[in-house]
Design an enzyme around this catalytic site. Structure first.
Site, PDB file in Angstrom:
ATOM      1  N   PRO A   1      -4.885 -11.881   7.139  1.00 39.56           N
ATOM      2  CA  PRO A   1      -5.779 -11.605   8.673  1.00 39.56           C
ATOM      3  C   PRO A   1      -6.032 -10.316   8.925  1.00 39.56           C
ATOM      4  O   PRO A   1      -5.491  -9.308   8.411  1.00 39.56           O
ATOM      5  CB  PRO A   1      -4.826 -12.209   9.652  1.00 39.56           C
ATOM      6  CG  PRO A   1      -3.409 -12.040   8.964  1.00 39.56           C
ATOM      7  CD  PRO A   1      -3.412 -12.471   7.434  1.00 39.56           C
ATOM      8  N   ASP A   2      -7.310 -10.058   9.231  1.00 38.62           N
ATOM      9  CA  ASP A   2      -7.891  -8.704   9.664  1.00 38.62           C
ATOM     10  C   ASP A   2      -7.345  -8.364  11.213  1.00 38.62           C
ATOM     11  O   ASP A   2      -7.793  -8.942  11.960  1.00 38.62           O
ATOM     12  CB  ASP A   2      -9.540  -8.730   9.527  1.00 38.62           C
ATOM     13  CG  ASP A   2      -9.884  -7.337   9.542  1.00 38.62           C
ATOM     14  OD1 ASP A   2      -9.344  -6.478  10.363  1.00 38.62           O
ATOM     15  OD2 ASP A   2     -10.944  -6.914   8.970  1.00 38.62           O
TER      16      ASP A   2
ATOM     17  N   LYS B   1     -17.514   0.643   8.643  1.00 38.41           N
ATOM     18  CA  LYS B   1     -16.339  -0.072   8.873  1.00 38.41           C
ATOM     19  C   LYS B   1     -16.058  -0.242  10.447  1.00 38.41           C
ATOM     20  O   LYS B   1     -15.834  -1.196  11.095  1.00 38.41           O
ATOM     21  CB  LYS B   1     -15.014   0.298   8.338  1.00 38.41           C
ATOM     22  CG  LYS B   1     -13.574  -0.213   8.436  1.00 38.41           C
ATOM     23  CD  LYS B   1     -12.514   0.228   7.911  1.00 38.41           C
ATOM     24  CE  LYS B   1     -11.041  -0.599   8.113  1.00 38.41           C
ATOM     25  NZ  LYS B   1     -10.002   0.181   7.610  1.00 38.41           N
TER      26      LYS B   1
ATOM     27  N   LYS C   1     -15.727  -3.724  12.137  1.00 35.44           N
ATOM     28  CA  LYS C   1     -14.447  -4.314  12.853  1.00 35.44           C
ATOM     29  C   LYS C   1     -14.723  -4.305  14.236  1.00 35.44           C
ATOM     30  O   LYS C   1     -14.273  -5.296  14.955  1.00 35.44           O
ATOM     31  CB  LYS C   1     -13.257  -3.224  12.756  1.00 35.44           C
ATOM     32  CG  LYS C   1     -13.010  -3.103  11.124  1.00 35.44           C
ATOM     33  CD  LYS C   1     -12.514  -4.294  10.400  1.00 35.44           C
ATOM     34  CE  LYS C   1     -12.134  -3.839   9.071  1.00 35.44           C
ATOM     35  NZ  LYS C   1     -11.367  -5.034   8.246  1.00 35.44           N
TER      36      LYS C   1
ATOM     37  N   PHE D   1      -7.725   3.200  11.776  1.00 30.56           N
ATOM     38  CA  PHE D   1      -7.875   4.036  10.596  1.00 30.56           C
ATOM     39  C   PHE D   1      -8.375   3.496   9.324  1.00 30.56           C
ATOM     40  O   PHE D   1      -8.451   2.240   8.921  1.00 30.56           O
ATOM     41  CB  PHE D   1      -6.224   4.264  10.312  1.00 30.56           C
ATOM     42  CG  PHE D   1      -5.829   5.393  11.237  1.00 30.56           C
ATOM     43  CD1 PHE D   1      -5.672   6.734  10.668  1.00 30.56           C
ATOM     44  CD2 PHE D   1      -5.410   5.235  12.587  1.00 30.56           C
ATOM     45  CE1 PHE D   1      -4.958   7.785  11.467  1.00 30.56           C
ATOM     46  CE2 PHE D   1      -5.297   6.282  13.391  1.00 30.56           C
ATOM     47  CZ  PHE D   1      -4.696   7.465  12.823  1.00 30.56           C
TER      48      PHE D   1
ATOM     49  N   ASN E   1       0.791  -1.144  -0.251  1.00 34.54           N
ATOM     50  CA  ASN E   1       0.180  -0.068   0.056  1.00 34.54           C
ATOM     51  C   ASN E   1       0.941   1.161   0.002  1.00 34.54           C
ATOM     52  O   ASN E   1       2.070   1.086   0.459  1.00 34.54           O
ATOM     53  CB  ASN E   1      -0.881   0.012   1.139  1.00 34.54           C
ATOM     54  CG  ASN E   1      -2.212  -1.086   1.100  1.00 34.54           C
ATOM     55  OD1 ASN E   1      -2.583  -1.293   0.137  1.00 34.54           O
ATOM     56  ND2 ASN E   1      -2.507  -1.309   2.079  1.00 34.54           N
TER      57      ASN E   1
END
Length: 399
Positions: free
Chosen positions: A305-306, A339, A343, A325, A209
């Site tokens: 993995p998150d 989100k 999450k 973020f 990224n």
């Protein structure tokens, strides 16, 4: 915090030097003493008589002053101040400090001081954006040098963009913050993730990224200034590593998750890293070669993995405050709000990273803080200022 403090103010050679007069007035009104150092170029914009009258003391300017140097005056000046402020900090002064040059009183003081240094850069937009200036800026941040501004706006030369020196009230606030002894987070442990992750495709290629790691570094430093013990988990970022932290270098998302879990327990965790969502299912051990006339080699991707979700939904050792973020390009508020709920984090900091904003990898940002109470838009400011504001909110929440 400024009453009784002594500020060594170096005034560089730029049109913004006129703002240093107002800065001295504000400092003295706040109870601080000011010792002005006027560079030869600075005296082309403001006179020693004006500076002396506002500061209420003699202007310093000559390195080879027989009387002063008989008592090692430049050493005494550099050590007796509580903070050294350079306003305006020209490209020349920044380059000298980054390179270790000392050929006049101002540059000698900057090398000889054992106190913190705060720069208020001011220069033409092209000079500010030049790779050499940006390289020097990163070097200086690596030294622990503080920076306020520059602002974006119309220049004296008629051009528009970043490079205007921050306004005197903003510099005054930065001086106050630099001299504030804050123990609000003393005894607290905070984990901060930063930078990108690199997901290997083969030995020479990877998925990543666009993240410099600047925001994560700024957040970690702001937390340290408030007395926190910070574990800084970073991918391969270009930004200098923050001082005063325990640094854990990683490369991939899986390594970052493992490092975060190993750092638990923590009072808070701030996930500022730009983690790659996918990785190649099967990394090859040899470089993938182009074959004449053949189709490109297919890449099968699998989800990483998150990290934010994993930590937010832990039943054991979940940090008391989890901050995520969200870098968004469309429907920022709606996507970021969804989100946060998906999450399970307590807060989510959202910003618009469309290419035209210049935020991704830049020095400024404009964010929205999303909590259970709703969305709170913060004004555009430097990443250092955003970090300081976020750290103050974390301290309030943990109190």
């Amino acid at each position: 915090m400024l009453a009784g403090r002594k500020i060594l103010l170096i005034i560089g050679g730029g049109i913004a030097a006129y703002k240093s007069i107002e800065l001295m007035r504000l400092l003295r009104k706040a109870g601080a003493g000011v010792v002005p150092v006027l560079t030869r170029a600075g005296s082309e914009f403001v006179t020693p008589l004006t500076v002396s009258a506002i500061a209420g003391t003699r202007v310093q300017g000559e390195l080879f002053d027989l009387t002063a140097e008989a008592e090692m005056g430049h050493i005494e000046l550099s050590r007796s101040a509580d903070l050294v402020v350079v306003a305006p900090a020209t490209a020349d002064l920044m380059a000298k400090l980054a390179s270790g040059l000392a050929n006049d009183l101002a540059s000698t003081l900057l090398l000889a001081t054992d106190k913190r240094v705060l720069l208020a850069p001011a220069m033409n937009v092209r000079m500010w954006e030049h790779p050499a200036t940006q390289r020097n800026l990163e070097t200086l941040r690596g030294f622990g040098t503080l920076v306020v501004g520059p602002d974006a706006g119309e220049m004296a030369c008629g051009e528009f963009g970043p490079g205007r020196m921050a306004e005197p009230p903003a510099i005054l606030a930065a001086i106050d913050a630099a001299l504030t002894t804050d123990t609000a987070l003393a005894g607290r442990h905070v984990i901060v993730t930063s930078g990108p992750t690199h997901e290997p495709i083969d030995p020479v290629r990877y998925i990543a990224n666009r993240s410099s790691g600047r925001q994560g570094t700024a957040i970690a430093e702001a937390l340290v200034r408030r007395g926190a013990r910070v574990t800084f988990v970073t991918g391969p970022a270009t930004a200098p590593r923050p001082l005063g932290c325990e640094i854990r270098e990683v490369e991939t998302a899986r390594e970052m998750l493992a490092a975060v879990e190993a750092a638990l327990p923590a009072d808070a965790a701030i996930f500022a890293a730009a983690v790659a969502d996918w990785r190649v299912a099967a990394e090859t051990r040899s470089k993938i070669k182009k074959q004449p006339g053949a189709e490109p080699a297919p890449l099968t991707l699998t989800e990483n993995p998150d990290i934010l979700k994993t930590i937010s939904r832990r039943e054991m050792s979940r940090p008391g405050l989890v901050v995520g973020f969200a870098a968004e390009t469309d429907d920022v508020l709606a996507n970021a709000t969804a989100k946060r709920l998906r999450k399970g984090c307590d807060w989510l900091v959202a910003n618009d990273v469309r290419p035209e904003t210049g935020i991704m990898g830049g020095s400024h940002t404009a964010v929205t803080l999303i909590t259970d109470a709703g969305a709170e838009d913060w004004p555009a400011m430097s990443k250092d200022e955003t970090a300081d504001r976020l750290a103050a909110r974390v301290a309030e929440a943990l109190a």
